[in-house]
Scaffold this active site. Structure first.
Site, short mmCIF file in Angstrom:
data_model
loop_
_atom_site.label_atom_id
_atom_site.label_comp_id
_atom_site.label_asym_id
_atom_site.label_seq_id
_atom_site.Cartn_x
_atom_site.Cartn_y
_atom_site.Cartn_z
N GLY A 12 0.76 -1.24 0.00
CA GLY A 12 0.00 0.00 0.00
C GLY A 12 0.79 1.28 0.00
O GLY A 12 0.30 2.33 0.45
N ASN A 14 1.55 3.03 -2.59
CA ASN A 14 0.87 3.95 -3.52
C ASN A 14 -0.38 4.52 -2.87
O ASN A 14 -0.68 5.70 -3.02
CB ASN A 14 0.52 3.25 -4.83
CG ASN A 14 1.70 3.24 -5.79
OD1 ASN A 14 1.99 4.24 -6.41
ND2 ASN A 14 2.38 2.12 -5.87
N ARG A 66 -15.10 -17.88 -9.50
CA ARG A 66 -14.64 -16.55 -9.87
C ARG A 66 -15.82 -15.63 -10.25
O ARG A 66 -15.82 -14.44 -9.91
CB ARG A 66 -13.67 -16.65 -11.08
CG ARG A 66 -13.12 -15.35 -11.58
CD ARG A 66 -12.37 -14.56 -10.55
NE ARG A 66 -11.27 -15.27 -9.94
CZ ARG A 66 -10.11 -14.72 -9.63
NH1 ARG A 66 -9.92 -13.46 -9.86
NH2 ARG A 66 -9.15 -15.41 -9.07
N ASN A 108 -4.98 2.70 -13.44
CA ASN A 108 -4.01 1.73 -12.90
C ASN A 108 -2.62 2.35 -12.94
O ASN A 108 -2.31 3.12 -13.85
CB ASN A 108 -4.04 0.45 -13.74
CG ASN A 108 -3.05 -0.60 -13.24
OD1 ASN A 108 -3.02 -0.91 -12.06
ND2 ASN A 108 -2.23 -1.12 -14.14
N HIS A 110 1.29 1.31 -13.34
CA HIS A 110 2.13 0.19 -13.75
C HIS A 110 3.59 0.64 -13.67
O HIS A 110 3.92 1.73 -14.14
CB HIS A 110 1.79 -0.27 -15.18
CG HIS A 110 2.58 -1.48 -15.60
ND1 HIS A 110 2.30 -2.75 -15.15
CD2 HIS A 110 3.68 -1.57 -16.39
CE1 HIS A 110 3.20 -3.58 -15.65
NE2 HIS A 110 4.05 -2.91 -16.40
N ALA A 180 8.72 8.01 -9.31
CA ALA A 180 7.70 8.03 -10.37
C ALA A 180 6.30 7.70 -9.85
O ALA A 180 5.42 8.55 -9.86
CB ALA A 180 8.10 7.07 -11.50
N GLU A 181 6.12 6.46 -9.35
CA GLU A 181 4.77 6.04 -8.98
C GLU A 181 4.10 6.98 -7.98
O GLU A 181 2.94 7.41 -8.18
CB GLU A 181 4.81 4.63 -8.39
CG GLU A 181 5.27 3.58 -9.37
CD GLU A 181 5.33 2.22 -8.76
OE1 GLU A 181 4.42 1.88 -7.99
OE2 GLU A 181 6.28 1.48 -9.06
C1 GRF Z 1 3.74 -1.13 -7.23
O1 GRF Z 1 5.02 -1.46 -7.67
C2 GRF Z 1 2.88 -0.82 -8.41
O2 GRF Z 1 3.57 -0.25 -9.49
C3 GRF Z 1 2.39 -2.16 -8.82
O3 GRF Z 1 2.23 -2.89 -7.63
C4 GRF Z 1 3.05 -2.34 -6.62
C5 GRF Z 1 2.17 -1.95 -5.48
O4 GRF Z 1 2.94 -1.54 -4.43
N1 GRF Z 1 1.17 -2.02 -9.56
P1 GRF Z 1 2.18 -0.90 -3.15
O5 GRF Z 1 1.21 -1.93 -2.64
O6 GRF Z 1 1.49 0.36 -3.63
O7 GRF Z 1 3.30 -0.62 -2.19
#
Ligand code: GRF
Length: 195
Positions: A12, A14, A66, A108, A110, A180-181
């Site tokens: 988590g 992000n 599912r 999303n 990535h 970046a993220e």
């Molecule tokens: C991140 O590397 C993101 O790019 C990918 O999954 C990971 C999630 O990390 N989609 P977090 O749970 O946000 O730490």
């Protein structure tokens, strides 16, 4: 006010970046209504609880098949009446009916510069292992709309990150997250909230 559901599966960081950005005003006009994980042990759920945000587990393990899980996930999201769904490290395939119902309202993050190192099998550390294996000098992260494909929707934002001498997948992953993220995901949400 943009109402948001954040879907997570792991640590988590992000999600934390989004919550911090709302707190410090980098993101305005936005409220996280719920954090949903397929993984009851996801630390991301703890992060949500610590902020007083509804934290819910909807796990495929708890459903007969599912299809029934997909319906339960959709119903849970619908309960909150959100405007935007943010996939922040959500490792479950997004049901087609969810993509249809929330068309151009799912984004999303990535951890590569799409179209490099994306699609089936490219998630988490595997993305950075592939980048190092290929020997790219620059990688980064992408925020994109989610469509019926895997990492194929329209790109919203990207940010480049240099690969450095001696990088391991773990070191590179951390740099891509930090540089970046954790920058472009909040930025994308703020853009959508203030369009
Ligand atoms: C991140 O590397 C993101 O790019 C990918 O999954 C990971 C999630 O990390 N989609 P977090 O749970 O946000 O730490």
């Amino acid at each position: 006010m943009l109402k948001v559901a954040v879907l997570v599966s792991g640590g988590g960081t992000n999600l934390q970046a989004i919550m911090d950005a709302i707190d410090n005003g980098t993101i305005t006009n936005t409220e996280i209504k719920v954090v949903i994980s397929n993984n009851a042990g996801a630390y991301a759920l703890e992060r949500a609880k610590n902020k007083g945000i509804d934290a819910v587990c909807v796990s495929p393990k708890d459903y007969e098949n599912r299809e029934i899980f997909n319906d339960a996930l959709l119903a849970k999201i619908d309960e909150y009446g959100v405007d935007l769904i943010v996939l922040a490290g959500f490792l479950v395939k997004i049901p087609e009916k969810l993509v249809e119902k929330y068309e151009r309202r799912i984004i999303n993050i990535h951890p590569s510069l799409i179209p490099s190192f994306c699609g089936v099998g490219y998630y988490g550390l595997k993305v950075h292992e592939a980048a190092l294996e290929r020997g790219v000098k620059v990688t980064g992260a992408t925020v994109h709309y989610v469509d019926a494909g895997m990492d194929t929707g329209p790109i919203i934002l990207q940010k480049a990150v240099y690969v450095e001498e001696g990088d391991t997948p773990e070191i590179l992953q951390r740099r891509v997250m930090e540089q970046a993220e954790w920058q472009i995901l909040p930025q994308a949400i703020n853009m959508i909230a203030n369009m």
